[in-house]
Design a protein around this motif. Structure first.
Motif, short mmCIF file in Angstrom:
data_model
loop_
_atom_site.label_atom_id
_atom_site.label_comp_id
_atom_site.label_asym_id
_atom_site.label_seq_id
_atom_site.Cartn_x
_atom_site.Cartn_y
_atom_site.Cartn_z
N ALA A 1 42.89 24.68 36.16
CA ALA A 1 44.31 25.03 36.08
C ALA A 1 44.24 26.66 36.62
N LEU A 2 43.23 27.30 36.28
CA LEU A 2 43.04 28.64 36.64
C LEU A 2 42.72 28.75 38.19
N GLY A 3 41.86 27.78 38.73
CA GLY A 3 41.55 27.73 40.17
C GLY A 3 42.81 27.51 40.94
N TRP A 4 43.56 26.51 40.24
CA TRP A 4 44.98 26.55 41.22
C TRP A 4 45.85 27.59 41.31
N GLU A 5 45.80 28.27 40.15
CA GLU A 5 46.72 29.68 40.09
C GLU A 5 46.14 30.53 41.17
N MET A 6 44.77 30.60 41.07
CA MET A 6 44.38 31.91 41.89
C MET A 6 44.33 31.45 43.39
N ALA A 7 44.14 30.17 43.73
CA ALA A 7 44.41 29.79 45.07
C ALA A 7 45.96 29.87 45.80
N ASN A 8 46.90 30.01 44.67
CA ASN A 8 48.33 30.35 44.76
C ASN A 8 48.46 31.68 45.02
N ALA B 1 45.76 40.95 43.74
CA ALA B 1 46.65 39.85 43.98
C ALA B 1 47.67 39.71 43.21
N ILE B 2 48.80 39.13 43.43
CA ILE B 2 50.07 38.79 42.63
C ILE B 2 50.36 37.47 43.06
N PHE B 3 51.55 36.93 42.29
CA PHE B 3 51.94 35.61 42.42
C PHE B 3 53.44 35.45 42.71
N LYS B 4 53.77 34.43 43.62
CA LYS B 4 55.25 34.44 44.09
C LYS B 4 56.13 33.44 43.25
N LEU C 1 41.21 37.06 31.20
CA LEU C 1 40.15 38.15 30.27
C LEU C 1 39.80 37.20 28.97
N ARG C 2 40.55 36.36 28.55
CA ARG C 2 39.96 35.45 27.53
C ARG C 2 38.92 34.38 27.70
N TYR C 3 38.97 33.99 29.01
CA TYR C 3 37.98 33.19 29.30
C TYR C 3 36.71 33.49 30.00
N GLY C 4 36.89 34.88 30.04
CA GLY C 4 35.56 35.68 30.47
C GLY C 4 35.47 36.04 32.08
N ASP C 5 36.39 35.74 32.73
CA ASP C 5 36.45 35.79 34.19
C ASP C 5 36.82 37.06 34.58
N VAL C 6 36.07 38.04 34.39
CA VAL C 6 36.44 39.53 34.41
C VAL C 6 36.63 39.64 35.99
N ALA C 7 35.95 39.56 36.84
CA ALA C 7 36.00 40.03 38.25
C ALA C 7 37.53 39.38 38.65
N THR C 8 37.71 37.99 38.60
CA THR C 8 39.01 37.78 38.95
C THR C 8 40.08 38.46 38.10
N ALA C 9 40.14 38.64 36.80
CA ALA C 9 40.91 39.43 35.99
C ALA C 9 41.28 40.85 36.52
N ARG C 10 40.15 41.48 36.95
CA ARG C 10 40.39 42.98 37.49
C ARG C 10 41.18 42.84 38.74
#
Length: 159
Positions: free
Chosen positions: A1-8, A17-20, A41-50
């Motif tokens: 699900a997070l991969g899909w979010e970030m792909a969009n 990055a921001i979402f539409k 942040l809660r899943y530990g994906d710090v680089a993407t969260a930043r």
């Protein structure tokens, strides 16, 4: 699900990055970057969260609330400060909450007969659409109230 979010996600301001949502770029908890950043942040994906957090250092929003307003964005920044141990995120959140206090917080007029107890001034904040005052978490005063007490959340220094 997070991969899909970030792909969009859409590139924003060069390095974030921001979402539409419905044709509008949104930084909010309910449908935007703040909510996704909290999950990352809660899943530990710090680089993407930043990447998302860089776009959340906003100065103004049209609404104060948690779901679609500044308090939800500030809450994401407080999460980042606590989880990453970086006080700069907390500083941003406090600046954002100062904006909410300055622009949106008010004392209800006497005609509403809100009781004053022990000399304490009652305060209110407009809810969704700035059309009503309510006490729910996502669109009323409970969300801003929850977010506006960050002094009890210690921040670890990353140095």
């Amino acid at each position: 699900a997070l991969g899909w979010e970030m792909a969009n996600a859409e590139s924003w301001d060069g390095d974030s990055a921001i979402f539409k949502h419905d044709g509008t770029l949104v930084p909010y908890v309910e449908v935007g970057s703040a909510g996704v950043a909290q999950v990352l942040l809660r899943y530990g994906d710090v680089a993407t969260a930043r990447t998302l957090l860089r776009g959340l250092s906003v100065d103004y929003t049209a609404l104060p609330g948690y779901a679609f307003g500044m308090c939800g964005i500030a809450d994401a920044m407080l999460d980042a400060a606590a989880i990453l141990g970086e006080p700069s995120y907390r500083d941003t959140a406090l600046r954002q909450l100062g904006y909410v206090r300055k622009i949106f917080l008010f004392e209800p007029p006497e005609r509403f007969k809100v009781p004053h107890q022990d000399g304490i001034r009652p305060l209110a904040m407009p809810g969704e659409g700035l059309l009503r005052c309510s006490c729910d978490l996502m669109t009323g005063s409970a969300g801003p109230n929850r977010t506006s007490t960050p002094s009890e959340t210690p921040v670890r220094s990353s140095t």
